[in-house]
Design a protein around this motif. Structure first.
Motif, PDB file in Angstrom:
ATOM      1  N   TYR A   9       1.038  -1.090  -0.025  1.00 57.10           N
ATOM      2  CA  TYR A   9       0.147  -0.037   0.229  1.00 57.10           C
ATOM      3  C   TYR A   9       1.327   1.210   0.074  1.00 57.10           C
ATOM      4  CZ  TYR A   9      -4.255  -2.339   1.102  1.00 57.10           C
ATOM      5  OH  TYR A   9      -5.676  -3.043   0.908  1.00 57.10           O
ATOM      6  N   GLN A  10       2.030   1.490   0.538  1.00 56.39           N
ATOM      7  CA  GLN A  10       2.557   2.281   0.730  1.00 56.39           C
ATOM      8  C   GLN A  10       3.489   3.099  -0.322  1.00 56.39           C
ATOM      9  OE1 GLN A  10       4.909   1.464   4.687  1.00 56.39           O
ATOM     10  NE2 GLN A  10       5.071   3.357   5.556  1.00 56.39           N
ATOM     11  N   LEU A  11       4.118   1.562  -1.353  1.00 50.22           N
ATOM     12  CA  LEU A  11       4.474   1.633  -2.503  1.00 50.22           C
ATOM     13  C   LEU A  11       3.497   1.811  -3.744  1.00 50.22           C
ATOM     14  CD1 LEU A  11       6.592  -1.254  -2.495  1.00 50.22           C
ATOM     15  CD2 LEU A  11       7.859   1.443  -2.360  1.00 50.22           C
ATOM     16  N   ALA A  12       2.290   2.509  -3.225  1.00 49.85           N
ATOM     17  CA  ALA A  12       0.974   2.231  -3.889  1.00 49.85           C
ATOM     18  C   ALA A  12       0.552   3.441  -4.159  1.00 49.85           C
ATOM     19  CB  ALA A  12       0.263   1.603  -4.314  1.00 49.85           C
ATOM     20  N   LEU A  13       1.137   3.627  -2.375  1.00 50.65           N
ATOM     21  CA  LEU A  13       0.465   5.731  -2.349  1.00 50.65           C
ATOM     22  C   LEU A  13       0.708   6.649  -2.717  1.00 50.65           C
ATOM     23  CD1 LEU A  13      -1.822   4.458   0.729  1.00 50.65           C
ATOM     24  CD2 LEU A  13      -2.553   5.606  -1.050  1.00 50.65           C
ATOM     25  N   ALA A  21      -7.276   5.441  -9.028  1.00 51.84           N
ATOM     26  CA  ALA A  21      -7.678   6.150 -10.706  1.00 51.84           C
ATOM     27  C   ALA A  21      -9.424   5.799 -10.089  1.00 51.84           C
ATOM     28  CB  ALA A  21      -7.408   4.856 -11.319  1.00 51.84           C
ATOM     29  N   ASN A  22      -9.574   5.122  -8.811  1.00 49.54           N
ATOM     30  CA  ASN A  22     -11.233   5.225  -9.721  1.00 49.54           C
ATOM     31  C   ASN A  22     -12.175   6.215  -8.371  1.00 49.54           C
ATOM     32  OD1 ASN A  22     -11.159   2.646 -10.961  1.00 49.54           O
ATOM     33  ND2 ASN A  22     -11.283   1.445  -9.649  1.00 49.54           N
ATOM     34  N   VAL A  23     -11.576   6.756  -7.823  1.00 50.89           N
ATOM     35  CA  VAL A  23     -12.043   8.338  -7.303  1.00 50.89           C
ATOM     36  C   VAL A  23     -11.489   9.691  -8.035  1.00 50.89           C
ATOM     37  CG1 VAL A  23     -11.892   8.764  -4.514  1.00 50.89           C
ATOM     38  CG2 VAL A  23     -11.950   6.396  -5.281  1.00 50.89           C
ATOM     39  N   VAL A  98     -18.559   8.278   7.062  1.00 54.30           N
ATOM     40  CA  VAL A  98     -17.511   7.382   6.079  1.00 54.30           C
ATOM     41  C   VAL A  98     -17.871   6.668   4.877  1.00 54.30           C
ATOM     42  CG1 VAL A  98     -16.061   6.304   8.229  1.00 54.30           C
ATOM     43  CG2 VAL A  98     -18.502   5.134   7.652  1.00 54.30           C
ATOM     44  N   LEU A  99     -16.736   6.372   3.835  1.00 50.54           N
ATOM     45  CA  LEU A  99     -17.888   6.042   2.465  1.00 50.54           C
ATOM     46  C   LEU A  99     -17.018   4.557   2.298  1.00 50.54           C
ATOM     47  CD1 LEU A  99     -18.282   9.029   0.858  1.00 50.54           C
ATOM     48  CD2 LEU A  99     -20.097   8.043   2.195  1.00 50.54           C
ATOM     49  N   TYR A 100     -17.706   3.921   1.932  1.00 53.34           N
ATOM     50  CA  TYR A 100     -17.010   2.233   1.626  1.00 53.34           C
ATOM     51  C   TYR A 100     -17.147   2.095   0.206  1.00 53.34           C
ATOM     52  CZ  TYR A 100     -15.933  -2.456   1.461  1.00 53.34           C
ATOM     53  OH  TYR A 100     -15.453  -3.478   0.876  1.00 53.34           O
ATOM     54  N   GLN A 101     -15.965   1.983  -0.547  1.00 49.59           N
ATOM     55  CA  GLN A 101     -15.591   1.836  -1.868  1.00 49.59           C
ATOM     56  C   GLN A 101     -15.108   0.503  -2.116  1.00 49.59           C
ATOM     57  OE1 GLN A 101     -15.067   5.084  -3.971  1.00 49.59           O
ATOM     58  NE2 GLN A 101     -14.295   4.157  -6.176  1.00 49.59           N
ATOM     59  N   ASP A 102     -15.917  -0.945  -2.747  1.00 46.82           N
ATOM     60  CA  ASP A 102     -15.075  -1.488  -3.498  1.00 46.82           C
ATOM     61  C   ASP A 102     -13.384  -1.654  -4.057  1.00 46.82           C
ATOM     62  OD1 ASP A 102     -16.695  -3.470  -1.225  1.00 46.82           O
ATOM     63  OD2 ASP A 102     -18.257  -3.488  -3.496  1.00 46.82           O
ATOM     64  N   ASP A 103     -13.639  -1.041  -5.085  1.00 44.45           N
ATOM     65  CA  ASP A 103     -12.258  -0.565  -5.912  1.00 44.45           C
ATOM     66  C   ASP A 103     -11.298   0.399  -5.675  1.00 44.45           C
ATOM     67  OD1 ASP A 103     -14.528   0.849  -6.474  1.00 44.45           O
ATOM     68  OD2 ASP A 103     -13.771   0.149  -9.083  1.00 44.45           O
ATOM     69  N   GLY A 104     -11.458   0.422  -4.553  1.00 40.12           N
ATOM     70  CA  GLY A 104     -11.166   2.193  -4.219  1.00 40.12           C
ATOM     71  C   GLY A 104      -9.520   2.561  -4.640  1.00 40.12           C
ATOM     72  N   ILE A 105      -8.698   1.353  -3.980  1.00 37.41           N
ATOM     73  CA  ILE A 105      -7.687   1.931  -4.089  1.00 37.41           C
ATOM     74  C   ILE A 105      -7.000   0.713  -5.260  1.00 37.41           C
ATOM     75  CG2 ILE A 105      -6.752   0.234  -2.040  1.00 37.41           C
ATOM     76  CD1 ILE A 105      -4.144   2.398  -1.711  1.00 37.41           C
ATOM     77  N   ILE A 106      -5.901   0.858  -5.824  1.00 41.83           N
ATOM     78  CA  ILE A 106      -5.756   0.179  -6.797  1.00 41.83           C
ATOM     79  C   ILE A 106      -4.450   0.010  -6.426  1.00 41.83           C
ATOM     80  CG2 ILE A 106      -5.358  -0.547  -9.378  1.00 41.83           C
ATOM     81  CD1 ILE A 106      -7.335   0.692 -10.650  1.00 41.83           C
ATOM     82  N   ALA A 110      -4.740  -4.556  -9.612  1.00 39.32           N
ATOM     83  CA  ALA A 110      -5.490  -4.627  -8.614  1.00 39.32           C
ATOM     84  C   ALA A 110      -6.139  -4.441  -8.078  1.00 39.32           C
ATOM     85  CB  ALA A 110      -5.166  -6.515  -8.626  1.00 39.32           C
ATOM     86  N   PRO A 111      -7.617  -4.008  -8.252  1.00 40.71           N
ATOM     87  CA  PRO A 111      -8.437  -3.213  -7.661  1.00 40.71           C
ATOM     88  C   PRO A 111      -8.443  -3.914  -5.956  1.00 40.71           C
ATOM     89  CG  PRO A 111     -10.189  -4.207  -8.972  1.00 40.71           C
ATOM     90  CD  PRO A 111      -8.799  -4.296  -9.181  1.00 40.71           C
ATOM     91  N   TYR A 112      -9.288  -3.037  -4.828  1.00 41.06           N
ATOM     92  CA  TYR A 112      -8.966  -3.741  -2.928  1.00 41.06           C
ATOM     93  C   TYR A 112      -9.884  -2.526  -2.214  1.00 41.06           C
ATOM     94  CZ  TYR A 112      -5.189  -6.511  -4.459  1.00 41.06           C
ATOM     95  OH  TYR A 112      -3.986  -7.475  -4.561  1.00 41.06           O
ATOM     96  N   PRO A 113     -10.725  -2.717  -1.196  1.00 45.10           N
ATOM     97  CA  PRO A 113     -11.231  -2.059  -1.024  1.00 45.10           C
ATOM     98  C   PRO A 113     -11.421  -0.964   0.432  1.00 45.10           C
ATOM     99  CG  PRO A 113     -11.118  -3.974   0.059  1.00 45.10           C
ATOM    100  CD  PRO A 113     -10.912  -4.424  -1.222  1.00 45.10           C
ATOM    101  N   MET A 114     -11.445   0.287   0.017  1.00 43.68           N
ATOM    102  CA  MET A 114     -11.358   1.209   0.709  1.00 43.68           C
ATOM    103  C   MET A 114     -11.993   2.062   1.419  1.00 43.68           C
ATOM    104  SD  MET A 114      -9.037   4.775  -0.527  1.00 43.68           S
ATOM    105  CE  MET A 114     -10.866   5.245  -1.082  1.00 43.68           C
ATOM    106  N   VAL A 115     -11.769   3.017   2.420  1.00 45.39           N
ATOM    107  CA  VAL A 115     -12.673   2.924   3.354  1.00 45.39           C
ATOM    108  C   VAL A 115     -12.302   4.704   3.422  1.00 45.39           C
ATOM    109  CG1 VAL A 115     -13.906   4.609   5.178  1.00 45.39           C
ATOM    110  CG2 VAL A 115     -14.115   1.744   4.779  1.00 45.39           C
ATOM    111  N   ARG A 116     -12.859   5.941   3.139  1.00 41.54           N
ATOM    112  CA  ARG A 116     -12.409   7.073   3.568  1.00 41.54           C
ATOM    113  C   ARG A 116     -13.171   7.898   3.913  1.00 41.54           C
ATOM    114  NH1 ARG A 116     -14.771   7.569  -2.019  1.00 41.54           N
ATOM    115  NH2 ARG A 116     -16.272  10.063  -2.130  1.00 41.54           N
ATOM    116  N   MET A 117     -12.563   8.345   4.802  1.00 41.44           N
ATOM    117  CA  MET A 117     -13.426   9.418   6.208  1.00 41.44           C
ATOM    118  C   MET A 117     -12.920  11.253   5.710  1.00 41.44           C
ATOM    119  SD  MET A 117     -12.533   7.646   9.559  1.00 41.44           S
ATOM    120  CE  MET A 117     -13.344   8.548  10.568  1.00 41.44           C
ATOM    121  N   ALA A 118     -13.726  11.872   5.844  1.00 45.49           N
ATOM    122  CA  ALA A 118     -13.425  13.777   6.236  1.00 45.49           C
ATOM    123  C   ALA A 118     -11.879  13.322   7.516  1.00 45.49           C
ATOM    124  CB  ALA A 118     -14.173  14.805   6.264  1.00 45.49           C
ATOM    125  N   TRP A 119     -11.380  13.984   6.978  1.00 45.13           N
ATOM    126  CA  TRP A 119     -10.376  14.050   8.599  1.00 45.13           C
ATOM    127  C   TRP A 119     -10.086  14.997   9.985  1.00 45.13           C
ATOM    128  CZ3 TRP A 119      -5.649  11.490   8.857  1.00 45.13           C
ATOM    129  CH2 TRP A 119      -4.669  12.018   9.882  1.00 45.13           C
TER     130      TRP A 119
END
Length: 643
Positions: A9-13, A21-23, A98-106, A110-119
């Motif tokens: 994840y660290q390398l991808a981010l 790409a999907n957000v 909170v917002l959940y997205q199945d393909d939130g991070i690549i 490959a897509p993987y689930p992700m949850v994002r929320m306001a800081w």
């Protein structure tokens, strides 16, 4: 589907355009990096949290799941219900949507689930308390306001049919206005979960949960943790010294799981009982620790005193790993563990964009052993407190060398030119302490727990047995009553002494001489022993055998043998340092002689009568060019007189 690792994840981010790409809102954003150039990460539950700033200036907390088995948790269904609950209850301002997205991070295509929320802004409760403790003009009303805000938030959640599930110092943020925000909803319970089959995904932090909670999942799971936090803050207000005595570890406020499992022998409960302002609340929590979990809420809220006692609970401890166990630490990436060891090397280097990075290594840094890292202001404070510059201008933390330390945190992997280095970030300088041998020994091998108590029909406010033996006088043939025994030694002290003895035995310097037990007293001692025997004792020489091989016992002398005069002492041997210096001097003399011989062999001979041509066209020396070489009035070179 197998989830990526924390390092993946660290390398991808590092490239948000491809990772998100999907957000759309995050695709053009930037990831917050630490001083080593890696995305900053905070781990909680079974997900890691990263910080991403969008192009519009909004900051988001992005949670990525790295622990396997996420499919069994039904994340989409769970987070959709949490989102609906927060939207339907705007009065709960201490929650963040909170917002959940199945393909939130690549990651790696490959897509993987992700949850994002306001800081959510603010400091973690543990960090805020440490700042409050260090403030010489600390305001008691400030910690009281934070305590009241936490209690109100928990009560409002309970009234709404919900519970956080993991109340602890790391999941409560304190803002500048002393308001609080609850984060990390992985273990949250909602009344809408009933009938869906959704189960608890975690049991909460062990230093805040009742040891009998297990997999309970209802609206009352916050009662015990809230009482622990409330009592801790109240006690710290009355006696701030409790923080240095029982807290400040980064893993608790003042209580630990051992206090809940064995409250009768807890030093924390013993000290709180002496503070009048918190004595009653401490007694209720003490009683709740001993009762079955089903009665905890009634004991804490109603002061119930007739709840049945439990038969005892097993102590759940965290993972404790040595700093030189590199392979094991690499396998624990993303886990929260406690790492202990001795500081071998500590320095301050310049990281990304000129930022300061402190590296505190507990092993061999060349092969990538475990390292404690600190960034920016924390690193500079470490240098101000423990560092200085060497002869080459490098910033070293020499005062930390040989410190015995322990740190608890999330293990992350740093890729140092192909070498994976396990490390934990130091969030506060106060978390780095020089521990004693006893503290290290009790950390590695905690004392055993007392035997479990048999369950009773009803509890008692007294910690001693309520039944007493009859007052009748026993007969002569009856067995004698057991005499009161002296209090047993603390197992932690015994373990510390054993650890200290082993440490001293295997050090490089000679072992400390210990005297053997005196021989048995002979059955027929002499009537008048000489005075010399009364003042002189025999000592056995220190054994050179390993500790598991006892020395051969010697028979007691009979009649008594008086010691002879000690043999003359051998002349003192030259120390290793002296021998080393002598060898260096001899080597220097030999090198000097070799140089003299070589210079003598290489000296030029006088010019011959038939001088070759290249001598005539030789370039003038530096001395000749500067005019320091004397010349004749006719311009001839004095060296030509040789020809």
């Amino acid at each position: 589907m197998r989830l990526p690792t924390l390092l993946n994840y660290q390398l991808a981010l590092q490239n948000p355009r491809s990772a998100f790409a999907n957000v759309a809102e995050l695709r053009t954003g930037t990831t917050l990096l630490n001083a080593q150039g890696m995305p900053s990460v905070a781990s909680g539950g079974f997900a890691a949290t990263f910080t991403v700033d969008s192009a519009t200036g909004r900051r988001f907390a992005v949670r990525c799941f790295y622990k396997q088995g996420h499919g069994d948790r039904r994340l989409r269904e769970r987070y959709d219900l949490v989102h609906s609950f927060i939207v339907a209850n705007p009065q709960l301002r201490f929650l963040v949507d909170v917002l959940y997205q199945d393909d939130g991070i690549i990651v790696n295509g490959a897509p993987y689930p992700m949850v994002r929320m306001a800081w959510a802004s603010g400091e973690m409760l543990g960090v805020w308390i440490e700042d409050w403790i260090e403030d010489t003009q600390r305001d008691p009303d400030a910690i009281e306001a934070v305590r009241a805000a936490i209690s109100k938030s928990v009560a409002m959640l309970h009234q709404a049919g919900a519970a956080h599930g993991d109340l602890q110092h790391g999941n409560i943020l304190v803002a500048d206005d002393l308001s609080v925000t609850l984060i990390d909803y992985d273990g949250m319970y909602l009344s809408t979960f009933d009938g869906t089959g959704l189960q608890a995904t975690e049991q909460g932090h062990r230093n805040y949960q009742h040891p009998g909670r297990g997999n309970r999942f209802d609206s009352g799971i916050d009662a015990f943790a809230a009482a622990v936090i409330d009592l801790s803050l109240h006690a710290l207000r009355e006696r701030p010294a409790l923080w240095d005595k029982f807290g400040g570890t980064g893993e608790n406020l003042i209580f630990t799981a051992r206090d809940f499992v064995d409250p009768d022998n807890s030093p924390v409960f013993a000290e709180l009982a002496e503070i009048p302002a918190v004595a009653e609340a401490s007694k209720r929590l003490h009683r709740a620790c001993r009762t079955d979990y089903e009665y905890v809420d009634a004991v804490l809220s109603e002061g119930m005193t007739t709840a049945p006692n439990s038969g005892g609970f097993a102590l759940v401890t965290g993972q404790i790993v040595g700093g030189t166990e590199r392979d094991r630490l690499l396998s624990l990436e993303g886990e929260t563990v406690t790492v202990f060891g001795t500081v071998q090397f500590a320095t301050l280097v310049t990281g990304r964009q000129g930022r300061d990075v402190a590296l505190i290594n507990l092993g061999n840094y060349v092969i990538g052993d475990f390292t404690i890292v600190a960034y920016d202001g924390i690193a500079r404070k470490l240098f101000a407190d423990y560092g200085n510059r060497d002869n080459w201008g490098n910033r070293r933390l020499r005062q930390l060398r040989n410190w015995q330390v322990a740190i608890t945190g999330t293990v992350v992997i740093y890729d140092n030119k192909g070498t994976h280095v396990p490390q934990i970030e130091l969030l506060r300088t106060g978390l780095l302490r020089n521990l004693t041998d006893q503290q290290i020994a009790s950390l590695v091998s905690p004392p055993p727990m007392p035997p479990r108590r048999p369950p009773l029909s009803e509890s008692s406010t007294r910690t001693t047995p309520t039944t007493r033996p009859p007052a009748t006088k026993p007969s002569r043939n009856a067995p004698m009553a057991a005499k009161p025994t002296a209090p047993q030694r603390n197992p932690a002290d015994q373990a510390a002494r054993r650890q200290a003895q082993l440490s001293e035995m295997y050090k490089n310097h000679p072992a400390t001489t210990t005297s053997s037990p005196p021989p048995p007293t002979p059955s027929r001692p002499p009537a008048k022993p000489p005075p010399r025997a009364a003042t002189t004792t025999l000592t056995q020489p220190t054994s050179i055998l390993p500790p598991h091989m006892p020395t051969r016992p010697t028979a007691p002398p009979y009649p008594p043998v008086y010691p002879l005069a000690p043999p003359p002492e051998a002349p003192p041997r030259r120390s290793k340092r002296g021998r080393r210096m002598l060898l260096l001097w001899l080597l220097a003399i030999v090198v000097l002689l070799i140089v003299i011989v070589l210079v003598g062999c290489a000296a030029p001979e006088p010019h011959s009568a038939t001088r070759s041509t290249h001598w005539d066209i030789a370039v003038p020396t530096a001395v000749e060019r500067t005019g320091l070489w004397p010349r004749h009035r006719d311009g001839a070179d004095p060296s030509d007189r040789w020809t």
